[in-house]
Design a protein around this motif. Structure first.
Motif, PDB file in Angstrom:
ATOM      1  N   ILE A   1       0.841  -1.206   0.000  1.00 12.93           N
ATOM      2  CA  ILE A   1       0.000   0.000   0.000  1.00 12.93           C
ATOM      3  C   ILE A   1       0.874   1.253   0.000  1.00 12.93           C
ATOM      4  N   LYS A   2       1.943   1.240   0.750  1.00 14.95           N
ATOM      5  CA  LYS A   2       2.837   2.404   0.795  1.00 14.95           C
ATOM      6  C   LYS A   2       3.585   2.576  -0.528  1.00 14.95           C
TER       7      LYS A   2
ATOM      8  N   THR B   1      -6.220   9.489   1.023  1.00 14.33           N
ATOM      9  CA  THR B   1      -7.156   8.563   0.384  1.00 14.33           C
ATOM     10  C   THR B   1      -7.594   9.009  -1.013  1.00 14.33           C
ATOM     11  N   GLU B   2      -7.311  10.247  -1.398  1.00 17.25           N
ATOM     12  CA  GLU B   2      -7.738  10.736  -2.715  1.00 17.25           C
ATOM     13  C   GLU B   2      -7.178   9.878  -3.840  1.00 17.25           C
ATOM     14  N   LEU B   3      -6.036   9.279  -3.615  1.00 18.13           N
ATOM     15  CA  LEU B   3      -5.389   8.458  -4.642  1.00 18.13           C
ATOM     16  C   LEU B   3      -6.239   7.252  -5.028  1.00 18.13           C
ATOM     17  N   VAL B   4      -6.998   6.715  -4.098  1.00 18.71           N
ATOM     18  CA  VAL B   4      -7.793   5.513  -4.363  1.00 18.71           C
ATOM     19  C   VAL B   4      -9.287   5.827  -4.467  1.00 18.71           C
ATOM     20  N   LYS B   5      -9.581   7.079  -4.772  1.00 20.25           N
ATOM     21  CA  LYS B   5     -10.963   7.491  -5.023  1.00 20.25           C
ATOM     22  C   LYS B   5     -11.090   8.022  -6.452  1.00 20.25           C
ATOM     23  N   PRO B   6     -12.269   7.904  -7.053  1.00 20.09           N
ATOM     24  CA  PRO B   6     -12.478   8.483  -8.385  1.00 20.09           C
ATOM     25  C   PRO B   6     -12.424   9.999  -8.334  1.00 20.09           C
ATOM     26  N   SER B   7     -12.115  10.631  -9.459  1.00 16.47           N
ATOM     27  CA  SER B   7     -12.110  12.093  -9.524  1.00 16.47           C
ATOM     28  C   SER B   7     -13.423  12.625 -10.095  1.00 16.47           C
ATOM     29  N   TYR B   8     -14.085  11.816 -10.927  1.00 19.15           N
ATOM     30  CA  TYR B   8     -15.346  12.193 -11.596  1.00 19.15           C
ATOM     31  C   TYR B   8     -15.214  13.478 -12.415  1.00 19.15           C
ATOM     32  N   ILE B   9     -14.025  13.754 -12.908  1.00 18.57           N
ATOM     33  CA  ILE B   9     -13.815  14.952 -13.732  1.00 18.57           C
ATOM     34  C   ILE B   9     -14.544  14.815 -15.062  1.00 18.57           C
ATOM     35  N   VAL B  10     -15.140  15.918 -15.511  1.00 14.07           N
ATOM     36  CA  VAL B  10     -15.735  15.986 -16.848  1.00 14.07           C
ATOM     37  C   VAL B  10     -14.985  17.047 -17.632  1.00 14.07           C
ATOM     38  N   SER B  11     -14.243  16.627 -18.631  1.00 10.17           N
ATOM     39  CA  SER B  11     -13.481  17.549 -19.470  1.00 10.17           C
ATOM     40  C   SER B  11     -13.514  17.044 -20.903  1.00 10.17           C
ATOM     41  N   LEU B  12     -13.920  17.901 -21.807  1.00 13.37           N
ATOM     42  CA  LEU B  12     -14.076  17.497 -23.205  1.00 13.37           C
ATOM     43  C   LEU B  12     -12.912  17.938 -24.080  1.00 13.37           C
ATOM     44  N   GLY B  13     -11.745  17.915 -23.517  1.00  7.92           N
ATOM     45  CA  GLY B  13     -10.534  18.073 -24.301  1.00  7.92           C
ATOM     46  C   GLY B  13     -10.340  19.417 -24.976  1.00  7.92           C
ATOM     47  N   GLY B  14     -10.871  20.473 -24.376  1.00 10.84           N
ATOM     48  CA  GLY B  14     -10.687  21.798 -24.960  1.00 10.84           C
ATOM     49  C   GLY B  14     -11.533  22.054 -26.190  1.00 10.84           C
ATOM     50  N   LEU B  15     -12.503  21.169 -26.436  1.00 11.57           N
ATOM     51  CA  LEU B  15     -13.331  21.320 -27.633  1.00 11.57           C
ATOM     52  C   LEU B  15     -14.205  22.572 -27.568  1.00 11.57           C
TER      53      LEU B  15
ATOM     54  N   PHE C   1      -5.789   2.914   3.338  1.00  9.65           N
ATOM     55  CA  PHE C   1      -5.032   4.164   3.285  1.00  9.65           C
ATOM     56  C   PHE C   1      -5.254   4.980   4.558  1.00  9.65           C
ATOM     57  N   ILE C   2      -6.481   4.972   5.065  1.00 14.82           N
ATOM     58  CA  ILE C   2      -6.777   5.680   6.320  1.00 14.82           C
ATOM     59  C   ILE C   2      -5.991   5.057   7.469  1.00 14.82           C
ATOM     60  N   ASP C   3      -5.991   3.727   7.524  1.00 18.04           N
ATOM     61  CA  ASP C   3      -5.298   3.026   8.604  1.00 18.04           C
ATOM     62  C   ASP C   3      -3.804   3.341   8.612  1.00 18.04           C
ATOM     63  N   LEU C   4      -3.238   3.545   7.407  1.00 12.29           N
ATOM     64  CA  LEU C   4      -1.808   3.826   7.296  1.00 12.29           C
ATOM     65  C   LEU C   4      -1.500   5.323   7.249  1.00 12.29           C
ATOM     66  N   GLU C   5      -2.550   6.131   7.504  1.00 11.20           N
ATOM     67  CA  GLU C   5      -2.426   7.595   7.553  1.00 11.20           C
ATOM     68  C   GLU C   5      -1.918   8.169   6.225  1.00 11.20           C
ATOM     69  N   LEU C   6      -2.470   7.654   5.144  1.00 12.92           N
ATOM     70  CA  LEU C   6      -2.123   8.105   3.795  1.00 12.92           C
ATOM     71  C   LEU C   6      -3.289   8.864   3.181  1.00 12.92           C
TER      72      LEU C   6
END
Length: 264
Positions: A154-155, A210-224, A203-208
């Motif tokens: 995990i680390k 957690t954003e790394l193992v969560k989705p971002s749900y970003i919506v980006s259409l490539g500058g179109l 990640f919580i248990d190891l004090e890391l």
């Protein structure tokens, strides 16, 4: 669908890595020289920066097995990444996608779906991604004083921003080929198919973070959107540019609504 990598196919993966190693290392060096002129040192930032120059589309898709794709039409290639997957997978897919974008001679006029499988071309893309992401993960693993094998893995995920299986494959290759580390080899085989069910809690248990193992749900259409607005500004009397813009806004709103459902 091609076979996914399991503990039973790890030995074959390593054999294929040996076969393609020299070619892939040559490509990683080529990429660094050609595409990192700004000397970006954070690898995930570098991969996304390069992909965005090629109109990277980021959208959340409710499919845990679909990491992304390259949509090809003629000479145009547009990369797509599924932001409903945890960020750690998005980072790996980004490098995988870069291999296909710049170095895959088989990518012509068809859409290329990105999955981790045993096909040699896909193995090249995954190996390229691994070599762009990892430093000396074997030494880092042994520098950790955690007693539990999983905690060390995990680390490693946290430091290299790499998926669980990608870390284990890299460690397995080092253990088998370079160090003949039979103890580590057996531990990897034992845990390879048993990824912790709740990585966020680990990640919580190891004090890391957690954003790394969560989705971002970003919506980006490539500058179109910007590209179409520039076309409208340059040719205000051409109606189809405005039609394209309204359609893009409608599509963007629809995708955002779907993303909100996933978040809930």
């Amino acid at each position: 669908m091609s076979e996914l990598i399991t503990s039973k196919s790890l030995e074959l993966v390593i054999e294929k890595n040996k076969f393609i190693r020299d070619d892939i290392l040559r490509l990683t060096n080529d990429f660094t020289v050609r595409f990192n002129k700004s000397r970006i040192t954070v690898q995930d930032k570098l991969s996304f920066s390069v992909l965005k120059e090629h109109h990277l589309i980021q959208i959340p898709i409710d499919d845990e097995y679909w990491g992304g794709a390259i949509i090809t039409k003629g000479k145009i290639r547009i990369p797509v990444i599924n932001t409903a997957q945890p960020r750690v997978y998005q980072y790996f897919v980004a490098w995988h996608e870069i291999y296909h974008l710049f170095y895959d001679i088989s990518l012509m006029d068809d859409t290329h779906n990105i999955v981790v499988d045993m096909d040699l071309n896909e193995r090249k893309a995954d190996y390229f991604a691994a070599k762009m992401i990892f430093g000396n993960v074997y030494d880092y693993y042994y520098s950790l004083d955690d007693e539990k094998f999983i905690d060390r893995v995990i680390k490693c995920m946290d430091v290299y921003k790499a998926p669980y299986k990608a870390v284990l494959i890299e460690l397995f290759e080092e253990a088998v080929i370079k160090y003949n580390d039979l103890d580590l080899k057996e531990k990897i085989l034992e845990h390879f198919d048993n990824k912790p069910k709740n990585l966020v809690q680990k990640f919580i248990d190891l004090e890391l973070d957690t954003e790394l193992v969560k989705p971002s749900y970003i919506v980006s259409l490539g500058g179109l959107e910007k590209k179409i607005l520039n076309a409208i500004k340059e040719n205000p009397d051409v109606s189809h540019h405005k039609d394209n813009y309204h359609f893009l806004l409608m599509l963007k709103n629809k995708i955002k609504k779907e993303a909100e459902k996933l978040v809930k």
